[in-house]
Design a protein around this motif. Structure first.
Motif, PDB file in Angstrom:
ATOM      1  N   GLY A 183       0.806  -1.215   0.000  1.00 18.37           N
ATOM      2  CA  GLY A 183       0.000   0.000   0.000  1.00 18.37           C
ATOM      3  C   GLY A 183       0.838   1.263   0.000  1.00 18.37           C
ATOM      4  O   GLY A 183       1.746   1.412   0.827  1.00 18.37           O
ATOM      5  N   LEU A 184       0.530   2.180  -0.906  1.00 17.09           N
ATOM      6  CA  LEU A 184       1.234   3.461  -0.999  1.00 17.09           C
ATOM      7  C   LEU A 184       0.955   4.315   0.231  1.00 17.09           C
ATOM      8  O   LEU A 184      -0.184   4.472   0.645  1.00 17.09           O
ATOM      9  N   ASN A 185       2.018   4.900   0.797  1.00 19.36           N
ATOM     10  CA  ASN A 185       1.945   5.664   2.039  1.00 19.36           C
ATOM     11  C   ASN A 185       2.122   7.145   1.743  1.00 19.36           C
ATOM     12  O   ASN A 185       3.116   7.551   1.138  1.00 19.36           O
ATOM     13  N   ALA A 186       1.163   7.978   2.176  1.00 20.36           N
ATOM     14  CA  ALA A 186       1.194   9.414   1.884  1.00 20.36           C
ATOM     15  C   ALA A 186       2.023  10.223   2.873  1.00 20.36           C
ATOM     16  O   ALA A 186       2.222  11.431   2.656  1.00 20.36           O
ATOM     17  N   PHE A 187       2.533   9.614   3.956  1.00 24.41           N
ATOM     18  CA  PHE A 187       3.307  10.369   4.946  1.00 24.41           C
ATOM     19  C   PHE A 187       4.512  11.020   4.261  1.00 24.41           C
ATOM     20  O   PHE A 187       5.274  10.359   3.550  1.00 24.41           O
ATOM     21  N   HIS A 188       4.710  12.303   4.497  1.00 26.13           N
ATOM     22  CA  HIS A 188       5.684  13.071   3.716  1.00 26.13           C
ATOM     23  C   HIS A 188       7.091  12.493   3.769  1.00 26.13           C
ATOM     24  O   HIS A 188       7.805  12.450   2.766  1.00 26.13           O
ATOM     25  N   GLY A 189       7.503  12.022   4.938  1.00 25.28           N
ATOM     26  CA  GLY A 189       8.871  11.552   5.102  1.00 25.28           C
ATOM     27  C   GLY A 189       9.186  10.249   4.415  1.00 25.28           C
ATOM     28  O   GLY A 189      10.362   9.873   4.295  1.00 25.28           O
ATOM     29  N   PHE A 190       8.151   9.550   3.928  1.00 23.94           N
ATOM     30  CA  PHE A 190       8.367   8.292   3.212  1.00 23.94           C
ATOM     31  C   PHE A 190       8.221   8.459   1.705  1.00 23.94           C
ATOM     32  O   PHE A 190       8.315   7.483   0.964  1.00 23.94           O
ATOM     33  N   VAL A 191       7.995   9.706   1.262  1.00 22.51           N
ATOM     34  CA  VAL A 191       7.769   9.962  -0.158  1.00 22.51           C
ATOM     35  C   VAL A 191       9.051  10.390  -0.864  1.00 22.51           C
ATOM     36  O   VAL A 191       9.339   9.949  -1.981  1.00 22.51           O
ATOM     37  N   HIS A 192       9.842  11.242  -0.218  1.00 25.85           N
ATOM     38  CA  HIS A 192      11.098  11.689  -0.830  1.00 25.85           C
ATOM     39  C   HIS A 192      12.001  12.246   0.264  1.00 25.85           C
ATOM     40  O   HIS A 192      11.516  12.789   1.258  1.00 25.85           O
ATOM     41  N   GLN A 214      10.212  17.676  -2.880  1.00 25.68           N
ATOM     42  CA  GLN A 214       9.715  16.590  -3.711  1.00 25.68           C
ATOM     43  C   GLN A 214       8.707  15.701  -2.982  1.00 25.68           C
ATOM     44  O   GLN A 214       8.287  14.671  -3.512  1.00 25.68           O
ATOM     45  N   GLN A 215       8.300  16.121  -1.801  1.00 25.50           N
ATOM     46  CA  GLN A 215       7.313  15.335  -1.031  1.00 25.50           C
ATOM     47  C   GLN A 215       5.918  15.744  -1.474  1.00 25.50           C
ATOM     48  O   GLN A 215       5.222  16.514  -0.822  1.00 25.50           O
ATOM     49  N   THR A 216       5.496  15.192  -2.602  1.00 22.32           N
ATOM     50  CA  THR A 216       4.260  15.612  -3.252  1.00 22.32           C
ATOM     51  C   THR A 216       3.450  14.400  -3.705  1.00 22.32           C
ATOM     52  O   THR A 216       3.950  13.279  -3.783  1.00 22.32           O
ATOM     53  N   ALA A 217       2.185  14.663  -4.058  1.00 21.98           N
ATOM     54  CA  ALA A 217       1.337  13.607  -4.608  1.00 21.98           C
ATOM     55  C   ALA A 217       1.930  13.051  -5.900  1.00 21.98           C
ATOM     56  O   ALA A 217       1.844  11.840  -6.164  1.00 21.98           O
ATOM     57  N   ARG A 218       2.531  13.894  -6.708  1.00 20.89           N
ATOM     58  CA  ARG A 218       3.148  13.419  -7.953  1.00 20.89           C
ATOM     59  C   ARG A 218       4.270  12.436  -7.655  1.00 20.89           C
ATOM     60  O   ARG A 218       4.404  11.400  -8.332  1.00 20.89           O
ATOM     61  N   THR A 219       5.087  12.731  -6.642  1.00 19.31           N
ATOM     62  CA  THR A 219       6.181  11.818  -6.321  1.00 19.31           C
ATOM     63  C   THR A 219       5.648  10.494  -5.807  1.00 19.31           C
ATOM     64  O   THR A 219       6.196   9.429  -6.114  1.00 19.31           O
ATOM     65  N   LEU A 220       4.555  10.523  -5.017  1.00 20.26           N
ATOM     66  CA  LEU A 220       3.974   9.257  -4.580  1.00 20.26           C
ATOM     67  C   LEU A 220       3.473   8.464  -5.783  1.00 20.26           C
ATOM     68  O   LEU A 220       3.570   7.228  -5.805  1.00 20.26           O
ATOM     69  N   ALA A 221       2.950   9.143  -6.792  1.00 14.05           N
ATOM     70  CA  ALA A 221       2.559   8.444  -8.012  1.00 14.05           C
ATOM     71  C   ALA A 221       3.762   7.782  -8.671  1.00 14.05           C
ATOM     72  O   ALA A 221       3.636   6.695  -9.263  1.00 14.05           O
ATOM     73  N   LEU A 222       4.938   8.386  -8.567  1.00  9.35           N
ATOM     74  CA  LEU A 222       6.148   7.760  -9.103  1.00  9.35           C
ATOM     75  C   LEU A 222       6.500   6.494  -8.328  1.00  9.35           C
ATOM     76  O   LEU A 222       7.021   5.533  -8.908  1.00  9.35           O
ATOM     77  N   HIS A 223       6.231   6.486  -7.010  1.00  7.66           N
ATOM     78  CA  HIS A 223       6.402   5.248  -6.241  1.00  7.66           C
ATOM     79  C   HIS A 223       5.488   4.158  -6.798  1.00  7.66           C
ATOM     80  O   HIS A 223       5.898   3.006  -6.940  1.00  7.66           O
ATOM     81  N   ALA A 224       4.235   4.519  -7.096  1.00  4.69           N
ATOM     82  CA  ALA A 224       3.301   3.543  -7.658  1.00  4.69           C
ATOM     83  C   ALA A 224       3.817   3.006  -8.983  1.00  4.69           C
ATOM     84  O   ALA A 224       3.744   1.792  -9.256  1.00  4.69           O
ATOM     85  N   GLU A 229       2.423  15.439   8.894  1.00  5.65           N
ATOM     86  CA  GLU A 229       1.725  15.870   7.691  1.00  5.65           C
ATOM     87  C   GLU A 229       1.887  14.873   6.553  1.00  5.65           C
ATOM     88  O   GLU A 229       2.903  14.200   6.409  1.00  5.65           O
ATOM     89  N   GLY A 230       0.853  14.838   5.710  1.00  2.00           N
ATOM     90  CA  GLY A 230       0.956  14.103   4.462  1.00  2.00           C
ATOM     91  C   GLY A 230       1.739  14.906   3.439  1.00  2.00           C
ATOM     92  O   GLY A 230       2.057  16.085   3.636  1.00  2.00           O
ATOM     93  N   ALA A 231       2.079  14.258   2.328  1.00  2.00           N
ATOM     94  CA  ALA A 231       2.774  14.941   1.246  1.00  2.00           C
ATOM     95  C   ALA A 231       1.904  16.065   0.677  1.00  2.00           C
ATOM     96  O   ALA A 231       0.676  16.060   0.831  1.00  2.00           O
ATOM     97  N   GLU A 232       2.525  17.024   0.013  1.00  2.00           N
ATOM     98  CA  GLU A 232       1.792  18.116  -0.607  1.00  2.00           C
ATOM     99  C   GLU A 232       0.793  17.548  -1.619  1.00  2.00           C
ATOM    100  O   GLU A 232       1.144  16.751  -2.497  1.00  2.00           O
ATOM    101  N   GLY A 233      -0.453  17.967  -1.490  1.00  2.00           N
ATOM    102  CA  GLY A 233      -1.506  17.428  -2.338  1.00  2.00           C
ATOM    103  C   GLY A 233      -2.188  16.217  -1.748  1.00  2.00           C
ATOM    104  O   GLY A 233      -3.199  15.754  -2.286  1.00  2.00           O
ATOM    105  N   LEU A 234      -1.649  15.709  -0.645  1.00  2.00           N
ATOM    106  CA  LEU A 234      -2.245  14.572   0.068  1.00  2.00           C
ATOM    107  C   LEU A 234      -2.276  14.887   1.567  1.00  2.00           C
ATOM    108  O   LEU A 234      -1.830  14.104   2.399  1.00  2.00           O
ATOM    109  N   GLU A 235      -2.797  16.059   1.885  1.00  2.00           N
ATOM    110  CA  GLU A 235      -2.777  16.535   3.262  1.00  2.00           C
ATOM    111  C   GLU A 235      -3.724  15.763   4.168  1.00  2.00           C
ATOM    112  O   GLU A 235      -3.524  15.729   5.377  1.00  2.00           O
ATOM    113  N   SER A 236      -4.761  15.176   3.603  1.00  2.00           N
ATOM    114  CA  SER A 236      -5.709  14.386   4.379  1.00  2.00           C
ATOM    115  C   SER A 236      -6.448  13.455   3.428  1.00  2.00           C
ATOM    116  O   SER A 236      -6.250  13.502   2.204  1.00  2.00           O
ATOM    117  N   ALA A 237      -7.338  12.644   3.987  1.00  2.00           N
ATOM    118  CA  ALA A 237      -8.111  11.724   3.158  1.00  2.00           C
ATOM    119  C   ALA A 237      -8.952  12.457   2.112  1.00  2.00           C
ATOM    120  O   ALA A 237      -9.281  11.883   1.069  1.00  2.00           O
TER     121      ALA A 237
END
Length: 334
Positions: free
Chosen positions: A229-238, A243-253, A280-288
């Motif tokens: 499962g993809l994790n939106a927590f900012h520190g696990f994105v980049h 670069q801690q953004t929704a786009r970067t999480l999409a790159l993880h996917a 905080e969540g990544a930029e663009g993924l601040e909450s559900a």
């Protein structure tokens, strides 16, 4: 529609109910889930947090404190879900589909760290009897079963931990490796008789933190038939904050899909902005409420509608059906 395989909302529920509040989910969280397109989620019982959490007034390293907190969280979960008729607790995917057909959100229970039961081999049965259907042996700390991601990466499961994994398989409880260290991860994979999941972990190749998974680990989960499962927590994105953004999480996917196949990628957002600064969540993924931003970027990366739907809900539900529904499961206490 989205299935979120890891939610810490029971943390907020417990904290607020212990202060005398009620209807926490309905008042504070359901609208965000609706706006994000969430149809179901996994609610985690997490009782082993560090001192800055609301457990700070207890000796948080004391196993008895873990057990007391766990009882409190189960009690608050039961009371909250009785009050909130829009969320139905479930223990199988068949029950989840029935809830969805009735216009309700569905919620599975998970335990995020089994420190409360020590090395007692009956502990897994106790969690199962409370309605838990997904289990992590440890959070980031070490306990009598295993070492977490914050521990020595070379330490494997204890003998009690091995017994726990075998018992989870016998009961039909999903084994979740998201918080295990590397040594424990490989022990679980070796013991697994079915799919292994990582409910909320990203790719270490894109963000080099111990909570993320290496490509070899991703392939190992694929080989069990599992899902990550993809994790939106900012520190696990980049590693780089910009670069801690929704786009970067999409790159993880996209990386997971390349390494494992898209049929092994899911969502486990781990939203915890309600825990205060630093969560905080990544930029663009601040909450559900902002979940659909991820799927915008997945589309921009060229993923088809079918692939996006697989990631959004289908992959996790397929795997959970294989693990949970095969025995029908026993009555859920909640």
């Amino acid at each position: 529609m989205v299935f979120d395989a890891h939610s810490d909302l029971l943390y907020d529920v417990t904290r607020r109910r212990l202060l005398g509040e009620h209807q926490v989910l309905a008042r504070l969280h359901l609208d965000r889930l609706r706006r994000g397109g969430v149809e179901g989620l996994v609610l985690a019982v997490w009782a082993s947090g560090p001192r800055e959490t609301f457990w700070k007034d207890t000796a948080w390293r004391d196993p008895e404190a873990y057990l007391g907190r766990t009882h409190q969280m189960f009690a608050c979960a039961r009371a909250e879900l009785r009050e909130c008729g829009r969320i139905r607790p479930v223990r199988t995917v068949a029950e989840a589909e029935a809830a969805r057909a009735a216009g309700q959100l569905y919620a599975f229970l998970a335990v995020e760290g089994m420190s409360a039961v020590g090395a007692d081999p009956r502990g897994v049965d106790w969690y199962y009897g409370q309605g838990v259907r997904l289990g992590m042996l440890t959070w980031n700390e070490s306990n009598a079963l295993a070492a977490g991601a914050g521990g020595d990466p070379q330490v494997g499961l204890t003998e009690a931990g091995r017994r726990a994994v075998r018992r989870m398989g016998e009961l039909g409880m999903a084994v979740d490796v998201s918080h295990l260290n590397d040594g424990g991860f490989w022990d679980v994979v070796d013991l697994a008789a079915g799919p292994v999941i990582a409910s909320h972990s990203n790719c270490r190749a894109l963000c080099g933190v111990p909570r993320n998974l290496t490509d070899d680990q991703l392939r190992a989960i694929r080989d069990t038939g599992g899902v990550v499962g993809l994790n939106a927590f900012h520190g696990f994105v980049h590693d780089e904050p910009r670069q801690q953004t929704a786009r970067t999480l999409a790159l993880h996917a996209a990386h997971m899909a390349e390494v494992m196949g898209v049929e092994h990628v899911g969502c486990g957002f781990d939203f915890c902005e309600f825990m205060g600064p630093g969560n905080e969540g990544a930029e663009g993924l601040e909450s559900a409420a902002h979940i659909q931003n991820l799927f915008y970027w997945l589309e921009q990366l060229g993923m088809s509608r079918q692939e996006r739907e697989m990631i959004a809900r289908d992959n996790f539900l397929r795997v959970l059906r294989q693990i949970l529904d095969r025995k029908g499961n026993s009555q859920n206490r909640i």
